[in-house]
Design a protein around this motif. Structure first.
Motif, PDB file in Angstrom:
ATOM      1  N   UNK A 137      -1.156  -3.011 -12.631  1.00 27.99           N
ATOM      2  CA  UNK A 137      -0.915  -1.678 -13.194  1.00 27.99           C
ATOM      3  C   UNK A 137      -1.863  -0.630 -12.633  1.00 27.99           C
ATOM      4  N   UNK A 138      -2.852  -1.063 -11.853  1.00 27.59           N
ATOM      5  CA  UNK A 138      -3.722  -0.142 -11.140  1.00 27.59           C
ATOM      6  C   UNK A 138      -3.870  -0.664  -9.724  1.00 27.59           C
ATOM      7  N   UNK A 139      -4.056   0.249  -8.795  1.00 27.70           N
ATOM      8  CA  UNK A 139      -4.263  -0.170  -7.413  1.00 27.70           C
ATOM      9  C   UNK A 139      -5.506  -1.055  -7.328  1.00 27.70           C
ATOM     10  N   UNK A 140      -5.406  -2.080  -6.490  1.00 30.53           N
ATOM     11  CA  UNK A 140      -6.512  -3.017  -6.335  1.00 30.53           C
ATOM     12  C   UNK A 140      -7.095  -2.876  -4.940  1.00 30.53           C
ATOM     13  N   UNK A 141      -8.367  -3.254  -4.800  1.00 31.52           N
ATOM     14  CA  UNK A 141      -8.966  -3.305  -3.475  1.00 31.52           C
ATOM     15  C   UNK A 141      -8.638  -4.648  -2.846  1.00 31.52           C
ATOM     16  N   UNK A 142      -8.401  -4.625  -1.557  1.00 35.20           N
ATOM     17  CA  UNK A 142      -8.100  -5.868  -0.875  1.00 35.20           C
ATOM     18  C   UNK A 142      -8.751  -5.854   0.500  1.00 35.20           C
ATOM     19  N   UNK A 143      -9.071  -7.034   1.001  1.00 33.83           N
ATOM     20  CA  UNK A 143      -9.627  -7.135   2.336  1.00 33.83           C
ATOM     21  C   UNK A 143      -8.500  -7.101   3.343  1.00 33.83           C
ATOM     22  N   UNK A 144      -8.634  -6.301   4.357  1.00 28.70           N
ATOM     23  CA  UNK A 144      -7.594  -6.203   5.372  1.00 28.70           C
ATOM     24  C   UNK A 144      -7.431  -7.541   6.078  1.00 28.70           C
ATOM     25  N   UNK A 145      -6.256  -7.811   6.671  1.00 28.50           N
ATOM     26  CA  UNK A 145      -5.979  -9.103   7.290  1.00 28.50           C
ATOM     27  C   UNK A 145      -6.945  -9.470   8.407  1.00 28.50           C
ATOM     28  N   UNK A 146      -6.984 -10.765   8.693  1.00 21.89           N
ATOM     29  CA  UNK A 146      -7.761 -11.362   9.774  1.00 21.89           C
ATOM     30  C   UNK A 146      -9.241 -11.025   9.610  1.00 21.89           C
ATOM     31  N   UNK A 147      -9.898 -10.577  10.676  1.00 19.55           N
ATOM     32  CA  UNK A 147     -11.349 -10.413  10.619  1.00 19.55           C
ATOM     33  C   UNK A 147     -11.779  -8.980  10.372  1.00 19.55           C
ATOM     34  N   UNK A 148     -10.828  -8.102  10.156  1.00 18.38           N
ATOM     35  CA  UNK A 148     -11.187  -6.701   9.910  1.00 18.38           C
ATOM     36  C   UNK A 148     -11.944  -6.583   8.598  1.00 18.38           C
ATOM     37  N   UNK A 149     -12.907  -5.703   8.558  1.00 23.19           N
ATOM     38  CA  UNK A 149     -13.763  -5.594   7.377  1.00 23.19           C
ATOM     39  C   UNK A 149     -13.414  -4.424   6.484  1.00 23.19           C
ATOM     40  N   UNK A 150     -12.603  -3.484   6.981  1.00 22.18           N
ATOM     41  CA  UNK A 150     -12.336  -2.306   6.169  1.00 22.18           C
ATOM     42  C   UNK A 150     -11.551  -2.693   4.914  1.00 22.18           C
ATOM     43  N   UNK A 151     -11.682  -1.893   3.865  1.00 19.49           N
ATOM     44  CA  UNK A 151     -11.014  -2.165   2.594  1.00 19.49           C
ATOM     45  C   UNK A 151      -9.823  -1.228   2.438  1.00 19.49           C
ATOM     46  N   UNK A 152      -8.746  -1.762   1.905  1.00 21.49           N
ATOM     47  CA  UNK A 152      -7.562  -0.968   1.615  1.00 21.49           C
ATOM     48  C   UNK A 152      -7.209  -1.161   0.147  1.00 21.49           C
ATOM     49  N   UNK A 153      -6.320  -0.312  -0.333  1.00 24.10           N
ATOM     50  CA  UNK A 153      -5.871  -0.475  -1.711  1.00 24.10           C
ATOM     51  C   UNK A 153      -4.378  -0.695  -1.736  1.00 24.10           C
ATOM     52  N   UNK A 154      -3.893  -1.303  -2.803  1.00 22.87           N
ATOM     53  CA  UNK A 154      -2.464  -1.530  -2.904  1.00 22.87           C
ATOM     54  C   UNK A 154      -2.094  -2.109  -4.253  1.00 22.87           C
ATOM     55  N   UNK A 155      -0.792  -2.214  -4.469  1.00 25.73           N
ATOM     56  CA  UNK A 155      -0.259  -2.791  -5.689  1.00 25.73           C
ATOM     57  C   UNK A 155       0.069  -4.252  -5.433  1.00 25.73           C
ATOM     58  N   UNK A 156      -0.436  -5.130  -6.274  1.00 24.72           N
ATOM     59  CA  UNK A 156      -0.121  -6.550  -6.125  1.00 24.72           C
ATOM     60  C   UNK A 156       1.184  -6.862  -6.860  1.00 24.72           C
ATOM     61  N   UNK A 157       2.139  -7.435  -6.132  1.00 16.92           N
ATOM     62  CA  UNK A 157       3.390  -7.902  -6.712  1.00 16.92           C
ATOM     63  C   UNK A 157       3.360  -9.418  -6.639  1.00 16.92           C
ATOM     64  N   UNK A 197       0.843  -1.196   0.000  1.00 15.58           N
ATOM     65  CA  UNK A 197       0.000   0.000   0.000  1.00 15.58           C
ATOM     66  C   UNK A 197       0.875   1.242   0.000  1.00 15.58           C
ATOM     67  N   UNK A 198       1.091   1.807  -1.166  1.00 11.02           N
ATOM     68  CA  UNK A 198       1.853   3.040  -1.336  1.00 11.02           C
ATOM     69  C   UNK A 198       1.383   3.714  -2.605  1.00 11.02           C
ATOM     70  N   UNK A 199       1.591   5.010  -2.719  1.00  8.70           N
ATOM     71  CA  UNK A 199       1.185   5.721  -3.932  1.00  8.70           C
ATOM     72  C   UNK A 199       2.236   5.642  -5.035  1.00  8.70           C
ATOM     73  N   UNK A 200       3.441   5.244  -4.690  1.00  8.12           N
ATOM     74  CA  UNK A 200       4.541   5.187  -5.648  1.00  8.12           C
ATOM     75  C   UNK A 200       4.643   3.790  -6.231  1.00  8.12           C
ATOM     76  N   UNK A 201       4.355   3.656  -7.531  1.00  4.92           N
ATOM     77  CA  UNK A 201       4.310   2.340  -8.161  1.00  4.92           C
ATOM     78  C   UNK A 201       5.676   1.655  -8.166  1.00  4.92           C
ATOM     79  N   UNK A 202       6.750   2.424  -8.366  1.00  5.28           N
ATOM     80  CA  UNK A 202       8.074   1.819  -8.399  1.00  5.28           C
ATOM     81  C   UNK A 202       8.555   1.457  -6.995  1.00  5.28           C
TER      82      UNK A 202
END
Length: 217
Positions: free
Chosen positions: A98-118, A59-64
């Protein structure tokens, strides 16, 4: 004396491998198997079988910066940060969304975060049953179903702007063909950063599906 010789041999071997990678030589590095089923202009249509991958999301704004952080995380996994702490042979390419994806936060937390999948593709001898398990909970093994991709290869820069420029070119190439996008694009990088730019193998790929040919109707 023998120990010193072994250390020297290892050092020389490491230098040789690094030197080869500067010139784009990948030696015995395994790459995923695929069948070429078509070609549209400069784009190649590849069909990939089931593959196993190690994923991490940064989870960062810098793709590189995301690419660098994600690769370090995955490198930890393949160099022994796993159970039963074995080293896994390096493969190519390393994949990045190539675009940030939505992901479910770890464990039982329900909030959504975005990030780059490597993503790192495991050697073909591994499957879900025999693959080493990551000890870092930010690394997850994924079994990928068979997929068909339109792929465009390029060299030199792999900056965010260069990647998106080639995605636009790939989308334009597919426009009007019987192969239409079925998902978001991904970037694949086959060489380390120190490889001479004009010898780098970079690719952008878009999952596609085949549409009926209506030209004869």
């Amino acid at each position: 004396m023998i120990k010193r010789w072994l250390l020297m041999a290892t050092f020389v071997g490491t230098l040789f491998s690094a030197g080869c990678s500067v010139f784009g030589y990948r030696g015995s590095t395994e790459t995923p198997n695929f069948d070429i089923v078509d070609q549209v202009g400069d784009a190649v249509i590849r069909r990939y079988p089931t593959r196993l991958a190690a994923d991490t999301v940064v989870d960062t704004d810098d793709v590189e910066q995301a690419r660098e952080k994600g690769f370090k995380r995955l490198a930890g996994y393949i160099f022994g940060d796993n159970t039963p702490r074995i080293k896994i042979a390096m493969t190519a390419p390393v994949a990045q969304s190539t675009h940030k994806i939505e992901m479910t936060a770890p464990v039982s937390q329900a909030r959504m975060e975005t990030g780059w999948r490597i993503r790192f593709f495991l050697p073909s001898r591994f499957n879900q049953a025999n693959a080493p398990q990551p000890t870092d909970n930010r690394v997850v093994l994924q079994s990928l179903p068979p997929e068909t991709y339109a792929v465009l290869q390029f060299s030199h820069s792999r900056s965010e702007s260069a990647v998106h420029r080639h995605i636009t070119l790939l989308e334009h190439t597919l426009s009007g063909s019987r192969w239409q996008p079925s998902g978001p694009a991904v970037a694949w990088f086959y060489d380390p950063p120190w490889t001479l730019p004009f010898l780098r193998r970079n690719e952008v790929a878009i999952p596609v599906h085949e549409t009926p040919d209506t030209s004869a109707q």
